[in-house]
Every structure is written in structure tokens, then in C-alpha cells.
Scaffold this motif. Sequence first.
Motif, mmCIF file in Angstrom:
data_model
loop_
_atom_site.group_PDB
_atom_site.id
_atom_site.type_symbol
_atom_site.label_atom_id
_atom_site.label_comp_id
_atom_site.label_asym_id
_atom_site.label_seq_id
_atom_site.Cartn_x
_atom_site.Cartn_y
_atom_site.Cartn_z
ATOM 1 N N ALA A 195 51.771 40.136 33.682
ATOM 2 C CA ALA A 195 50.504 40.027 34.400
ATOM 3 C C ALA A 195 49.321 39.711 33.492
ATOM 4 N N ASP A 196 49.491 39.785 32.190
ATOM 5 C CA ASP A 196 48.364 39.565 31.282
ATOM 6 C C ASP A 196 47.707 38.194 31.452
ATOM 7 N N PRO A 197 48.474 37.098 31.555
ATOM 8 C CA PRO A 197 47.819 35.783 31.716
ATOM 9 C C PRO A 197 47.021 35.646 33.009
ATOM 10 N N LEU A 198 47.212 36.568 33.957
ATOM 11 C CA LEU A 198 46.478 36.482 35.212
ATOM 12 C C LEU A 198 44.973 36.639 34.999
ATOM 13 N N LEU A 199 44.587 37.296 33.918
ATOM 14 C CA LEU A 199 43.160 37.461 33.632
ATOM 15 C C LEU A 199 42.514 36.111 33.336
ATOM 16 N N VAL A 200 43.230 35.261 32.628
ATOM 17 C CA VAL A 200 42.729 33.902 32.373
ATOM 18 C C VAL A 200 42.627 33.131 33.684
ATOM 19 N N GLN A 201 43.667 33.259 34.502
ATOM 20 C CA GLN A 201 43.670 32.572 35.794
ATOM 21 C C GLN A 201 42.532 33.056 36.681
#
Length: 275
Positions: A195-201
Motif C-alpha cells: 500500500a505504500d505507493p498509494l500515497l504517491v497515487q
Amino acid sequence: MRALRARHAYLDGLLTPRGTIGLLLVGTVLLAGLLAPLLTGADPLAQGADALAGPGGAHLLGTDDLGRDLLSRILHGIRADLLIALAAVPLGAAAGCALALAATSSRAADVVVQRAFDLVLAFPGLILALAVTALTGAGTTPVVIVIALAEIPGFGRLLRSGILVHREREYAVAARVGGASRLRVLVRHVLPNAADPLLVQLAVSLSLAVFIEGAMSFLGIGVRPPEPSLGSILSEAMPYLQQDPGFAAAPLVVVTALVLGLTFIAESLNRGIRR
């Protein structure tokens, strides 16, 4: 540990010059919108006799074609745009993540969910907006629906790919061998990393939401007049570009600052996690 390192990487990314500029731009616009009633006492809907008046006096940025205070309309338009984005993007993210979890549960579910994502992506944004507006009519609710629908595939596919990758990593396999249930492995080991890359998204999606709202309001199928939004103010200013360029310049500067700030934040977060 990997998720913790990722969070530190995000923080390092935000502390770069580009990330700091992005935070300042977004923070300034956000603060201006939140403090709109305190920064100007003018009613954004109140019409006056001095239409298209220049900056000065009681109107710091002048007035629009109906004599309404331009500064007040822009500040309240920021509030409208932010409320729409902050309602629609999390809604689309939640729906996309829920579908991603369903997709990873079985092969049949994965096929159905992927085809649903393809169906949404097959509609250009403008066509999707027109279709939703035809069913619901113009207004704030259709804008939220269009933005949420447009964001579902991005969040869903990003989380799905992350889950598929991380559930085959050594730490997830070791947890399963150690007797951990499938749900425990997913919640404790896979999701925190996937889920970490979701912050960029999320940062990217917020900037896209500003564009979508602006485009729909500009075309007259978004926020209903006389309620202010940045897109509707730009639309109202178009016939007066030569007569009063500042009418369009002021909301355009705000939109540019907001989108540019969110883009800088997204780029900084992405570079931080890739280091």
C-alpha cells in the motif's frame, strides 16, 4: 521493516527543495480556502453595479461581470474544489482498493475486476463526465461521481500488482510456513508494503481531480452557478479576456499553483521511495 523504510523515504523526499516547494504551494492554497470567510468579508454571491472593476478599494482583485467580488469568489471556489477532491479521491481509492482485494482472492474474480477496470478506462474523461451528467444532471454530486469513477482503476491496479508481488516475497512465505493464516499474512505483512505507493497515487489523483472539476465546471456541467468554483470562474471570464485579463488570470494562477504543488509532492514522494 520495509514499510518503515518506505515511510522514511517518503519523508526524505518531501524534505527536498521540490517537495518543500510543493508543500508550500499546496499549503498556501489550502489555507486560503479554509480561511476564506476571514480573509474577505464580501459575499461571493452578492452582485453589484461596478461590473469588471479593476483591483482596488473594497475589491482587492476587482469584480467579475456581475459585480461580484472576485477575491471572495476565488477563495470560496478553492473551498469548493478542495471539498470535491477530498470527497471524490478517497471514495475512488476505497472502491479501487476493495476491488483489488477481491481480484487477488481468486482467478475468476481477477478476470471480472480487470474487465471492469478496462471498461472504465475505455471511456475518455469528457465522455464519462457527459454520461454521468446526462443521468444525474449538473451539480457537485456528478463531479464527485466522475472523479471517483476515474480514480478507481489507478488505485485498484496499483494495489493489485503490489499484493501479487509482495505475497510471494520471502517474509510472506515464511509467515505462511510458520502457520499464519492467509488473512494475517495479508493484513500484517503484504498490505503494509503493497500500500505504500498509494500515497504517491493519492497526490497524483488530487491534481487530476482539480483538472476534472475545472473542466466540468468550465463546460457548464459541474458546479452550478452562481456557486463559485475555479473552473466556473474561468468559464465566466472567457468572454472578457481582452477587456479584463485579470478576471481569468487570478483563478488560473490558483489552479496552476495547486496542480503544480501536488505534482511536485507526487514527484518527490516517488523519487524518495525509489532511492
